[in-house]
Design a protein around this motif. Structure first.
Motif, PDB file in Angstrom:
ATOM      1  N   ALA A 170       0.847  -1.191   0.000  1.00  0.00           N
ATOM      2  CA  ALA A 170       0.000   0.000   0.000  1.00  0.00           C
ATOM      3  C   ALA A 170       0.874   1.229   0.000  1.00  0.00           C
ATOM      4  N   GLY A 171       0.566   2.152  -0.868  1.00  0.00           N
ATOM      5  CA  GLY A 171       1.257   3.434  -0.846  1.00  0.00           C
ATOM      6  C   GLY A 171       0.456   4.370   0.037  1.00  0.00           C
ATOM      7  N   LYS A 172       1.170   5.186   0.763  1.00  0.00           N
ATOM      8  CA  LYS A 172       0.445   6.027   1.703  1.00  0.00           C
ATOM      9  C   LYS A 172      -0.223   7.194   0.973  1.00  0.00           C
ATOM     10  N   THR A 173       0.521   7.743   0.045  1.00  0.00           N
ATOM     11  CA  THR A 173      -0.011   8.904  -0.661  1.00  0.00           C
ATOM     12  C   THR A 173      -0.108   8.590  -2.145  1.00  0.00           C
ATOM     13  N   PRO A 174      -1.143   7.914  -2.516  1.00  0.00           N
ATOM     14  CA  PRO A 174      -1.270   7.506  -3.910  1.00  0.00           C
ATOM     15  C   PRO A 174      -1.691   8.684  -4.775  1.00  0.00           C
ATOM     16  N   SER A 175      -0.808   9.623  -4.929  1.00  0.00           N
ATOM     17  CA  SER A 175      -1.194  10.859  -5.600  1.00  0.00           C
ATOM     18  C   SER A 175      -1.111  10.747  -7.126  1.00  0.00           C
ATOM     19  N   ASP A 176       0.066  10.377  -7.624  1.00  0.00           N
ATOM     20  CA  ASP A 176       0.161  10.400  -9.075  1.00  0.00           C
ATOM     21  C   ASP A 176       0.128   8.991  -9.668  1.00  0.00           C
ATOM     22  N   ILE A 177      -0.107   8.951 -10.911  1.00  0.00           N
ATOM     23  CA  ILE A 177      -0.408   7.686 -11.566  1.00  0.00           C
ATOM     24  C   ILE A 177       0.816   6.792 -11.693  1.00  0.00           C
ATOM     25  N   THR A 178       1.939   7.373 -11.989  1.00  0.00           N
ATOM     26  CA  THR A 178       3.148   6.558 -12.137  1.00  0.00           C
ATOM     27  C   THR A 178       3.451   5.824 -10.839  1.00  0.00           C
ATOM     28  N   TYR A 179       3.171   6.498  -9.766  1.00  0.00           N
ATOM     29  CA  TYR A 179       3.407   5.890  -8.463  1.00  0.00           C
ATOM     30  C   TYR A 179       2.499   4.671  -8.287  1.00  0.00           C
ATOM     31  N   GLU A 180       1.258   4.883  -8.634  1.00  0.00           N
ATOM     32  CA  GLU A 180       0.290   3.791  -8.575  1.00  0.00           C
ATOM     33  C   GLU A 180       0.776   2.621  -9.420  1.00  0.00           C
ATOM     34  N   GLN A 181       1.199   3.004 -10.590  1.00  0.00           N
ATOM     35  CA  GLN A 181       1.686   2.014 -11.547  1.00  0.00           C
ATOM     36  C   GLN A 181       2.807   1.191 -10.918  1.00  0.00           C
ATOM     37  N   HIS A 182       3.707   1.929 -10.330  1.00  0.00           N
ATOM     38  CA  HIS A 182       4.863   1.324  -9.677  1.00  0.00           C
ATOM     39  C   HIS A 182       4.409   0.316  -8.633  1.00  0.00           C
ATOM     40  N   ILE A 183       3.449   0.746  -7.854  1.00  0.00           N
ATOM     41  CA  ILE A 183       2.981  -0.123  -6.782  1.00  0.00           C
ATOM     42  C   ILE A 183       2.306  -1.358  -7.338  1.00  0.00           C
ATOM     43  N   SER A 184       1.496  -1.167  -8.333  1.00  0.00           N
ATOM     44  CA  SER A 184       0.791  -2.333  -8.851  1.00  0.00           C
ATOM     45  C   SER A 184       1.773  -3.290  -9.528  1.00  0.00           C
ATOM     46  N   ASN A 185       2.796  -2.723 -10.115  1.00  0.00           N
ATOM     47  CA  ASN A 185       3.849  -3.565 -10.683  1.00  0.00           C
ATOM     48  C   ASN A 185       4.466  -4.443  -9.620  1.00  0.00           C
ATOM     49  N   MET A 186       4.777  -3.780  -8.537  1.00  0.00           N
ATOM     50  CA  MET A 186       5.425  -4.516  -7.457  1.00  0.00           C
ATOM     51  C   MET A 186       4.505  -5.562  -6.890  1.00  0.00           C
ATOM     52  N   GLN A 187       3.258  -5.187  -6.743  1.00  0.00           N
ATOM     53  CA  GLN A 187       2.279  -6.121  -6.217  1.00  0.00           C
ATOM     54  C   GLN A 187       2.219  -7.355  -7.115  1.00  0.00           C
ATOM     55  N   LYS A 188       2.259  -7.100  -8.377  1.00  0.00           N
ATOM     56  CA  LYS A 188       2.168  -8.184  -9.328  1.00  0.00           C
ATOM     57  C   LYS A 188       3.379  -9.116  -9.180  1.00  0.00           C
ATOM     58  N   LYS A 189       4.518  -8.464  -9.059  1.00  0.00           N
ATOM     59  CA  LYS A 189       5.756  -9.220  -8.897  1.00  0.00           C
ATOM     60  C   LYS A 189       5.663 -10.135  -7.675  1.00  0.00           C
ATOM     61  N   ILE A 190       5.180  -9.547  -6.605  1.00  0.00           N
ATOM     62  CA  ILE A 190       5.089 -10.320  -5.366  1.00  0.00           C
ATOM     63  C   ILE A 190       4.126 -11.469  -5.538  1.00  0.00           C
ATOM     64  N   ASN A 191       2.990 -11.194  -6.120  1.00  0.00           N
ATOM     65  CA  ASN A 191       2.016 -12.262  -6.313  1.00  0.00           C
ATOM     66  C   ASN A 191       2.578 -13.374  -7.186  1.00  0.00           C
ATOM     67  N   ASP A 192       3.288 -12.951  -8.210  1.00  0.00           N
ATOM     68  CA  ASP A 192       3.903 -13.947  -9.092  1.00  0.00           C
ATOM     69  C   ASP A 192       4.882 -14.814  -8.314  1.00  0.00           C
ATOM     70  N   THR A 193       5.689 -14.150  -7.501  1.00  0.00           N
ATOM     71  CA  THR A 193       6.691 -14.892  -6.728  1.00  0.00           C
ATOM     72  C   THR A 193       6.023 -15.890  -5.804  1.00  0.00           C
ATOM     73  N   ILE A 194       4.956 -15.448  -5.170  1.00  0.00           N
ATOM     74  CA  ILE A 194       4.267 -16.363  -4.254  1.00  0.00           C
ATOM     75  C   ILE A 194       3.758 -17.569  -5.025  1.00  0.00           C
ATOM     76  N   ALA A 195       3.173 -17.295  -6.169  1.00  0.00           N
ATOM     77  CA  ALA A 195       2.623 -18.399  -6.961  1.00  0.00           C
ATOM     78  C   ALA A 195       3.735 -19.346  -7.391  1.00  0.00           C
ATOM     79  N   LYS A 196       4.845 -18.750  -7.803  1.00  0.00           N
ATOM     80  CA  LYS A 196       5.962 -19.565  -8.266  1.00  0.00           C
ATOM     81  C   LYS A 196       6.513 -20.418  -7.120  1.00  0.00           C
ATOM     82  N   ASN A 197       6.664 -19.776  -5.980  1.00  0.00           N
ATOM     83  CA  ASN A 197       7.183 -20.495  -4.820  1.00  0.00           C
ATOM     84  C   ASN A 197       6.279 -21.648  -4.433  1.00  0.00           C
ATOM     85  N   LYS A 198       4.988 -21.394  -4.495  1.00  0.00           N
ATOM     86  CA  LYS A 198       4.052 -22.455  -4.128  1.00  0.00           C
ATOM     87  C   LYS A 198       4.260 -23.660  -5.030  1.00  0.00           C
TER      88      LYS A 198
END
Lengths: 356, 1064
Positions: free
Chosen positions: B616-644
């Motif tokens: 979670a970003g604390k100040t989700p003000s601009d879009i690139t930031y959001e993008q960045h976060i969702s990218n990371m979230q995706k990465k993490i989810n992928d890693t979890i799936a892969k690890n499983k």
């Protein structure tokens, strides 16, 4: 940030065959890493250059620590420092004592002295074998030579026993030791076409038939020296060329036997006296150490080259030598059958081997 | 009580050249024990002297026998000058004092010199005659057995587990005495080595006395450590668990192992109703009464487990953890335990029924300033320090509603005059079976059966790693009991989230479980486990004295908290919910603190599935930031799936039920709060809780968190075919082969950049550890598929800007093809495959083919199990499945063995052919000399940090190996630099351990560990020094296939015995 210290020690010593070979070939660590990278090992094992470097350094260190044991292979099996499975030990020894044919051709018959060692950089430049590797090979020759020189008993077995070498390698070393101790000339231009295995074969023949141990296995003598008595007796063979009647008789016997069996009969007939003289002269001169050195050059110059220029095939040579040897026994006045057989047996197999 | 020690010096070999002129040595030997010295004659001019001395006899007190080592010095005789020492051998004669251990020490031992290393070997014979082996000594404790192994040793059963024993002895360090300034380095090192040998002996004797007082006869999980305090002295301390052990006679165990092995699994199949009730007591003897009673006690304490992570700085108190929770008045076991000063156990795996519930990890640290120990005979301060810590641990355990601590260990880290003392363990509730003063009510039935149970237990344990575990997953009872919380549901000692157990659905379990013990054998897990490490570096200002100590203790809670956070995140990232074998090491240096937490993550079926990680970003003000976060979230989810996928963590089937369960979905997640930045100094602000929050959220509003997430994702995945864990054996892998490779690796990093930030340091440290692991995977690639077990990382800060990491572990291969689920089917297949191979390569295909061609292979198995005295014939049909599978795997093992031997045999024949082959032309000559090496090849000694050897059965414990060596050099460059120096030294230490084990008659060391590796260098002076302390248990093992050959397969017994040389 830098790695100051990096070691990996296994209870069973881990040795990679490929790295060992690179080490033997004289590669530096960084060159070895390059070779390994090019070999595609990184993709295969998901490694990176850092891992590869660390592994190579480790292996090199292990080999260096093992090297002093490899100098006395018997120690390798009862030392406590490294736990190495027996098959691995055998592999290490075999590879450590293996040598390049190109290298051995350069030093074969030379004195294994410091002077020769100094010239190794020339050898290295000429053969393309790294100096480090040349030195190891040279030192191996010298070490084996030193140990065996003092020992009594059969040469090949002594080498195999002390250095735990496999059969073929043991024979090769016997040849090297034999050549070094008798200082056979092998480097002349005319001899360049001969491979190490050609010489090794001849050495085997000489060791088995012309040394002291060859006749009397009870004698506590060495295989390294030619049988002096025999060499002395060889002088008696001169009668075959000095006695005109004997020479003619011999020639007619050989020619009778050869007629119609070969395409080069005329050349054989024409050259008979020359060739016979050459072979007997070689025999008669062997009593002088200097002429022993020239044994191979003499064989090539005096026998092989004339035959070659007359386009004999090796079948022809074989035929000729067989009859040449056998006919001598039929000569009435020729008494030295034992010496003749012993001499010609070796000469024949040597010539057949190096006639190519 | 006097005893007679006898020593005979037989011969030497490979001695160094001491006389340059002759290239030879005139060697003689001094044999010293206590103050008595004997000498052999000088054997002139030889590097392989044959002394063949008389028996040197020392008549000594048995107190001295325990304290003193036998000291053998090899010298070179010199007429004109002083005799030169070649080297020494210290022999610990303790193993000879116990009737059940070794009887003689005989063999080639390396002659060791602290400057030159190993210099040849000496062949000695040592025996001891104890005149009076009665139990009435005061000063000595001969006969008490010591084991480093942290479980009940394989060929013993525990009659009683008495509890914690500890002792410490203190002395001045010879290296820091005034005399050190005038004596040679060699003399100093030798004084130090000898002193430590003496102190270890004394310590062991004193611990032994305590054990005898408690009525025990053995110490299990014996852990001895050195604190090199420097100026203030040298502390040797030890802890252990006193037990009364009874030897299982080898003969019966050999013959009955198999039928009893197969019985539990069989039982389960036959009587499904037994499955949920038995608490891992998988035994034919488990009566309904027993299960009822155990359920009763469970019902009383509403169970469910969680972790408590109580990290304390100096003076920091348990505070909120030690809440007003009144310990539940649980069974009488508790009162029995409470009578003890410390209800601690150094064991990490236990006989079934020992462990009832696990609370969580308890942990205590304290920072102390070292002061001179004034009276070494009364080391009161050091004792008091440890007492404090142990009390704290005890409190923490209580706070968790637990009455005992298992998997207990203690450690120190010293830098200059600051010392961090740490203790950790797992708070648990124990069953009363092995306790002293066992209660006489409901549990009585249980406590009356211990012998029967432990017999089964030993078997099950002893054969772990071999075929026995086949079919485990299929038939084992849920094995969830230990997960149930030991504390009161309404009075949770710390905020945690409780769910109903996913196995039995009856009791509460926590959402995550951290422990310092090995995974219980009966535990139900999903998928495989993996090594999880949290690594942390914290800079610290240089300071002196108290200021320094305060600064460190202020830093400690943050360090622990962050380590914990990392562990948690990484655990979630792998989709797992429990940590075993957790070991947190905190190392102190002048300008930084290092923290390394290692554990093995698993998915316990009984615990809820972990939620994902949300960013979670604390100040989700601009879009690139959001993008960045969702990218990371995706990465993490992928890693979890892969690890499983990698760890085969498939969500268990009853996940669907969970949806209907009362726990709302969002609450499955927990929130993670990052600690405030370093500037925050208020410890109480720390929120150690995760449970209260709704989701497990990583807030990336500060750079730290970005780094964190980055670190989370940069962990290098293990390459295919590799697994790693720091517990004894990888959860989820059973079919081990007998191929093992133990190794030790040491790396030292120099941080050249003086001004590194915490993040920078973290990154470096993390990379260092990751790279080390990568190196292992690469080096051991030929063993794939394999698992690195018992990965034990030790970090140290030997100097400013230096980080040292030492790792000892064992790589063990396993068979991939032999799947466990359908043991029989695949067993059949492999058997056939093995036979075809057999036909191709081996000569004795006949006998096995004959067996195969018999119409019903099972019948033969049945017959055999009957032969071996099984009383299960009535149910033999189902027994056969597992025992057949057992046999299949053992056949394969045997075939492999045979193949190996034949290969070797053929090598032998060719070599003999070589020897005998006449030279061409029939010229035969007799060999005039035997091969110089014949008959003297060195016996193979296996080493492993585990307490077991896969595919093998330990038949005898020969005694403890506890060795301390110092090596020093003044020609560092010539010895290949620091790496060359240390490489040689470690190899030498291995060699000496192996030689001593072989001399005791053993062929393996188990529970091996390198407890100390202190390396110091001074490259400018071309000098370096290193101290290494290793320990382990010397044992004799027999290949299981050989055992079977004699007991189960008499027809092949001859082949096996004739090939029996394999182990040597």
């Amino acid at each position: 940030m830098s790695v100051e210290l990096d070691v990996f020690v296994g209870n069973t010593t881990i040795m990679d065959k490929e790295v060992f070979q690179l080490w033997l070939n004289g590669y530096t660590v960084s060159d070895a890493v390059k070779v390994r990278i090019e070999g595609g090992i990184m993709e295969e094992c998901e490694a990176n250059a850092e891992v590869l470097l660390s592994d190579t350094m480790d292996q090199y260190r292990t080999f260096q620590m093992c090297e002093r044991l490899l100098h006395h292979p018997a120690k390798l099996s009862n030392q406590l420092l490294f736990q190495i499975p027996p098959d691995r030990q055998a592999m290490l020894i075999e590879r450590y004592y293996a040598f390049d044919d190109a290298f051995v051709r350069e030093v074969l018959g030379k004195k294994l002295s410091k002077g020769t060692k100094k010239d190794l950089d020339d050898v290295s430049a000429k053969t393309g074998i790294m100096l480090k590797s040349c030195r190891r090979q040279f030192d191996n020759f010298k070490r084996v030579f030193k140990v065996v020189e003092e020992l009594k008993g059969p040469l090949v077995e002594n080498i195999q026993q002390h250095f735990l070498l496999p059969d073929q390698l043991g024979r090769d070393y016997a040849a090297i030791v034999f050549f070094a101790s008798n200082r056979f000339e092998t480097g002349k231009k005319k001899l360049q076409y001969l491979t190490f295995q050609d010489f090794a074969f001849c050495a085997g023949q000489l060791i088995n038939h012309w040394t002291v141990g060859a006749v009397d296995n009870m004698m506590d003598d060495m295989d390294v020296d030619l049988d002096k008595e025999f060499l002395q007796d060889l002088k008696d063979l001169k009668i075959l060329i000095t006695d005109k009647d004997l020479l003619d008789q011999h020639k007619s016997l050989v020619c009778t036997a050869l007629r119609g069996k070969t395409n080069v009969f005329n050349e054989m007939e024409a050259n008979f006296k020359n060739l016979s003289r050459s072979l007997v002269n070689i025999a008669a001169k062997l009593i002088n150490a200097k002429d022993v050195r020239d044994f191979f050059i003499d064989l090539v110059e005096k026998f092989i080259e004339p035959c070659r220029s007359d386009r004999w095939t090796s079948i022809d040579v074989n035929l000729y030598l067989t009859h040449y040897t056998n006919s001598a026994h039929i000569l009435d006045t020729f008494k030295h059958h034992g010496v003749w057989t012993r001499y010609m047996g070796v000469i024949k197999s040597c010539i057949l081997r190096i006639y190519h | 009580m006097p005893g007679k020690l006898k020593a005979k010096i037989v011969a030497g070999r490979h001695l160094p050249v001491m006389d340059r002129a002759s290239d030879l040595t005139d060697a003689f030997v001094e044999v010293k024990f206590g103050n008595t010295t004997f000498k052999t004659d000088v054997y002139p001019k030889s590097l392989n002297p044959q002394w063949n001395s008389e028996w040197f006899k020392f008549e000594v007190d048995d107190k001295d026998l325990q304290d003193e080592p036998l000291q053998i010095t090899v010298l070179d005789h010199d007429i004109y000058s002083a005799n030169d020492a070649i080297g020494k051998v210290y022999i610990d004669i303790d193993p000879l004092l116990c009737s059940e251990a070794a009887t003689v020490i005989s063999g080639w031992l390396p002659i060791y010199d602290t400057i030159h290393g190993i210099r040849g070997e000496i062949n000695v014979l040592v025996k001891v005659d104890l005149f009076n082996d009665l139990n009435r000594f005061r000063q000595s404790s001969c006969g008490v057995k010591f084991f480093c192994t942290t479980s009940i040793p394989r060929c013993y059963r525990a009659v009683m587990v008495h509890g914690f024993v500890e002792e410490l002895v203190v002395n001045e360090d010879p290296e820091y005495q005034w005399i050190d300034r005038i004596r040679t380095p060699r003399a100093s090192n030798e004084a130090r080595q000898r002193l430590i040998f003496l102190m270890s002996g004394e310590l062991q004797r004193k611990i032994g006395l305590k054990v005898l007082e408690m009525g025990g006869n053995a110490v299990v999980g014996y852990l001895q450590c050195f604190d090199l305090e420097g100026e203030t002295g040298l502390v040797v301390r030890a802890i252990g668990t006193a037990c009364t052990l009874e030897k299982i006679s080898t003969l019966t165990s050999a013959s009955t192992t198999h039928p009893s092995n197969s019985s539990p699994s069989k039982d389960m199949k036959d009587s499904p109703q037994a499955a949920p009730s038995t608490l891992g007591c998988r035994s034919t003897h488990s009566s309904p009464v027993h299960s009822a009673s155990s359920r009763l006690s469970q019902g009383f304490s509403v169970s469910v487990p969680t972790l408590l992570f109580a990290g304390m700085g100096s003076g920091g108190s348990a505070g909120k953890d030690a809440g007003p929770l009144k310990a539940l008045m649980r069974q009488q076991t508790q009162s029995a335990l409470e009578q003890r000063e410390y209800p601690f156990f150094t064991l990490t795996s236990f006989p079934p029924g020992f462990l009832l519930h696990v609370g969580g990890v308890v942990n205590a640290r304290s920072v102390k300033l070292l002061d001179r120990i004034h009276n070494p005979d009364e080391p009161e301060t050091r004792d008091a320090w440890w007492e404090e810590i142990r009390q704290e641990i005890k409190c923490h355990a209580k706070a968790l509603g637990c009455h005992a601590v298992v998997g207990y260990s203690e450690s120190t880290s010293i830098c200059e005059e600051v010392c961090i003392l740490s203790a950790s363990g797992t708070a648990v509730i124990l069953g009363s079976r092995f306790m002293q003063d066992g209660p006489l009510d409901t549990d009585h039935r249980l406590s009356r059966q211990p012998l029967v149970f432990s017999t089964g237990a030993e078997r099950v344990e002893g054969d772990m790693g071999s075929s026995i575990s086949l079919g485990f997953e299929e038939v084992a009872p849920p094995g969830c009991g230990f997960c149930h919380i030991p504390y009161d549901e309404l009075n949770i000692p710390f905020p945690a989230q409780l769910t109903n157990c996913y196995c039995c659905r009856r009791y509460k379990v926590p959402d995550v479980l951290f422990t310092t013990i090995d995974l219980p054998t009966e535990a139900n897990i999903t998928g495989k486990g993996c090594l999880i490490q949290a690594r942390l570096c914290r800079t610290k200002k240089k300071a002196q004295g108290e200021g320094n100590a305060t600064a460190i203790s202020n830093l400690l809670p943050f360090l622990e908290y962050e380590l914990h956070t990392q562990l948690m995140n990484k655990l979630k990232l792998r989709g797992m919910n429990a940590l075993f074998g957790l070991r947190i090491q905190i190392s102190v240096g002048e300008t930084m603190l290092l923290g390394l937490a290692s554990a093995t993550g698993v998915y316990l079926t009984a615990l809820p599935s972990p939620g994902g990680i949300q960013i979670a970003g604390k100040t989700p003000s601009d879009i690139t930031y959001e993008q960045h976060i969702s990218n990371m979230q995706k990465k993490i989810n992928d890693t979890i799936a892969k690890n499983k996928e990698i760890y085969e963590v498939n969500p268990p089937e009853f996940v669907e039920e969970v949806i209907g369960s009362p726990i709302p979905e969002p609450r499955q997640r927990s929130r993670l709060f990052r600690s405030q930045s370093e500037s925050s100094d208020d410890v109480s602000e720390l929120d150690l809780s995760y449970g209260k929050k709704d989701a497990f959220v990583l807030e990336i509003d500060d750079t730290d968190a970005v780094e964190d997430i980055h670190a989370l994702l940069t962990d290098f995945p293990t390459p295919p075919g590799f697994y790693s864990c720091n517990t004894e054996i990888m959860p989820g892998i059973q079919n081990w082969t007998s191929a093992i490779q133990m190794f030790t690796s040491v790396r030292v990093f120099r941080l050249n950049n003086a001004n590194l930030t915490n993040q920078g340091l973290n990154k470096i440290f993390s990379e260092l550890c990751e790279n080390l692991l990568k190196s292992f995977y690469f080096k051991l690639r030929s063993m794939v598929p394999c698992c690195l077990c018992h990965l034990n990382f030790t970090v140290a800060i030997p100097e400013d800007e230096l980080i040292q990491v030492a790792v000892t572990a064992v790589a063990m291969s396993f068979d991939k093809e032999q799947t466990l689920e359908n043991g029989r089917q695949s067993g059949d297949k492999t058997l056939i495959k093995a036979i075809t191979e057999n036909d191709e390569q081996l000569q004795f295909s006949l006998e096995l083919n004959a067996e195969l061609s018999s119409p019903n292979p099972l019948s033969s198995t049945k017959g055999l199990s009957d032969v071996s005295g099984s009383h299960l014939s009535a149910r033999a049909h189902s027994v056969d499945y597992s025992s057949f599978a057992d046999r299949c795997s053992s056949w394969i093992e045997q075939l492999r063995l045979k193949a190996h031997i034949i290969r070797r045999g053929s090598v032998k024949t060719t070599s003999s052919l070589e020897k005998a082959s006449p030279l061409p032309e029939g010229r035969s000559r007799s060999l005039r000399r035997n091969r110089s090496y014949s008959g003297s090849s060195v016996a193979v000694v296996k080493m492993t940090p585990l307490s077991l050897l896969p595919g093998a059965k330990i038949i005898k414990y020969l005694g403890i190996i506890n060795m301390f060596f110092i090596r020093e050099t003044t020609s560092l460059r010539e010895e290949g630099g620091v790496s060359g120096f240390l490489h040689t030294f470690i190899a030498e230490v291995f060699a000496m351990v192996r030689a001593h084990v072989a001399a005791l008659g053993g062929n393996a060391v188990v529970s091996y560990s390198m407890k100390e590796c202190v390396f110091m260098e001074n490259p400018n002076k071309n000098q370096a020094q290193c101290l290494i302390n290793v320990s382990g248990d010397a044992v004799i093992f027999v290949r299981e296939s050989e055992l079977e050959a004699t007991s189960v397969q008499p027809q092949s017994a001859t082949t096996q015995t004739s090939n029996g040389g394999e182990g040597t």
